[in-house]
Design a protein around this motif. Sequence first.
Motif, PDB file in Angstrom:
ATOM      1  N   PRO A 291      12.033  18.015 -36.407  1.00  0.00           N
ATOM      2  CA  PRO A 291      10.861  18.865 -36.176  1.00  0.00           C
ATOM      3  C   PRO A 291      11.226  20.221 -35.559  1.00  0.00           C
ATOM      4  O   PRO A 291      10.654  21.243 -35.920  1.00  0.00           O
ATOM      5  N   GLU A 292      12.211  20.237 -34.649  1.00  0.00           N
ATOM      6  CA  GLU A 292      12.633  21.491 -34.045  1.00  0.00           C
ATOM      7  C   GLU A 292      13.262  22.408 -35.092  1.00  0.00           C
ATOM      8  O   GLU A 292      13.018  23.611 -35.097  1.00  0.00           O
ATOM      9  N   VAL A 293      14.077  21.828 -35.968  1.00  0.00           N
ATOM     10  CA  VAL A 293      14.717  22.615 -37.018  1.00  0.00           C
ATOM     11  C   VAL A 293      13.661  23.159 -37.970  1.00  0.00           C
ATOM     12  O   VAL A 293      13.691  24.336 -38.337  1.00  0.00           O
ATOM     13  N   GLU A 294      12.696  22.317 -38.354  1.00  0.00           N
ATOM     14  CA  GLU A 294      11.637  22.764 -39.253  1.00  0.00           C
ATOM     15  C   GLU A 294      10.817  23.872 -38.606  1.00  0.00           C
ATOM     16  O   GLU A 294      10.461  24.851 -39.267  1.00  0.00           O
ATOM     17  N   GLN A 295      10.517  23.735 -37.313  1.00  0.00           N
ATOM     18  CA  GLN A 295       9.763  24.765 -36.597  1.00  0.00           C
ATOM     19  C   GLN A 295      10.556  26.063 -36.561  1.00  0.00           C
ATOM     20  O   GLN A 295      10.016  27.140 -36.790  1.00  0.00           O
ATOM     21  N   SER A 296      11.835  25.952 -36.304  1.00  0.00           N
ATOM     22  CA  SER A 296      12.691  27.130 -36.253  1.00  0.00           C
ATOM     23  C   SER A 296      12.733  27.828 -37.614  1.00  0.00           C
ATOM     24  O   SER A 296      12.655  29.060 -37.699  1.00  0.00           O
ATOM     25  N   LEU A 297      12.850  27.044 -38.684  1.00  0.00           N
ATOM     26  CA  LEU A 297      12.848  27.620 -40.030  1.00  0.00           C
ATOM     27  C   LEU A 297      11.511  28.278 -40.351  1.00  0.00           C
ATOM     28  O   LEU A 297      11.473  29.353 -40.952  1.00  0.00           O
ATOM     29  N   ALA A 298      10.424  27.645 -39.942  1.00  0.00           N
ATOM     30  CA  ALA A 298       9.094  28.214 -40.195  1.00  0.00           C
ATOM     31  C   ALA A 298       8.941  29.546 -39.463  1.00  0.00           C
ATOM     32  O   ALA A 298       8.416  30.518 -40.026  1.00  0.00           O
ATOM     33  N   GLU A 299       9.403  29.607 -38.218  1.00  0.00           N
ATOM     34  CA  GLU A 299       9.340  30.857 -37.467  1.00  0.00           C
ATOM     35  C   GLU A 299      10.203  31.927 -38.128  1.00  0.00           C
ATOM     36  O   GLU A 299       9.806  33.083 -38.220  1.00  0.00           O
ATOM     37  N   SER A 300      11.372  31.524 -38.597  1.00  0.00           N
ATOM     38  CA  SER A 300      12.257  32.456 -39.288  1.00  0.00           C
ATOM     39  C   SER A 300      11.605  32.964 -40.572  1.00  0.00           C
ATOM     40  O   SER A 300      11.709  34.152 -40.902  1.00  0.00           O
ATOM     41  N   ASP A 301      10.927  32.074 -41.290  1.00  0.00           N
ATOM     42  CA  ASP A 301      10.229  32.482 -42.517  1.00  0.00           C
ATOM     43  C   ASP A 301       9.166  33.540 -42.209  1.00  0.00           C
ATOM     44  O   ASP A 301       9.031  34.525 -42.947  1.00  0.00           O
TER      45      ASP A 301
END
Length: 109
Positions: free
Chosen positions: A42-52
């Motif tokens: 979930p942290e990685v997905e959140q980080s990717l979403a923020e990066s997107d």
Amino acid sequence: MFVRRDFSGAICAISKTESVDCFEAVGSDSAELLAFLREFQPEVEQSLAESDLQMARVMEDVVNVLIDKSVICFTDLPEAAQSKLMHRKEMRGHFQAISLLDDDDDIKF
């Protein structure tokens, strides 16, 4: 993969290379390693979403620079892109209008 374990013996860190902290080798298909990685998904997905979101803003800025410098015309963009850019511009305008006043501002008429 190399792992570091906490006092209870659970994996608490991983590394692709052996180091002083991560010296125990485990297979990349280890159930314990996969469970550890899933815990942080979930942290990685959140980080990717923020990066997107950040990249979307960067691309929007790039398009605006290209248009401002007459490298491209707004109408050169596909209609879907034009619509999305206009919608974002309108939303940002509304947000900026709302944000003009701080909570501490006192307006007297």
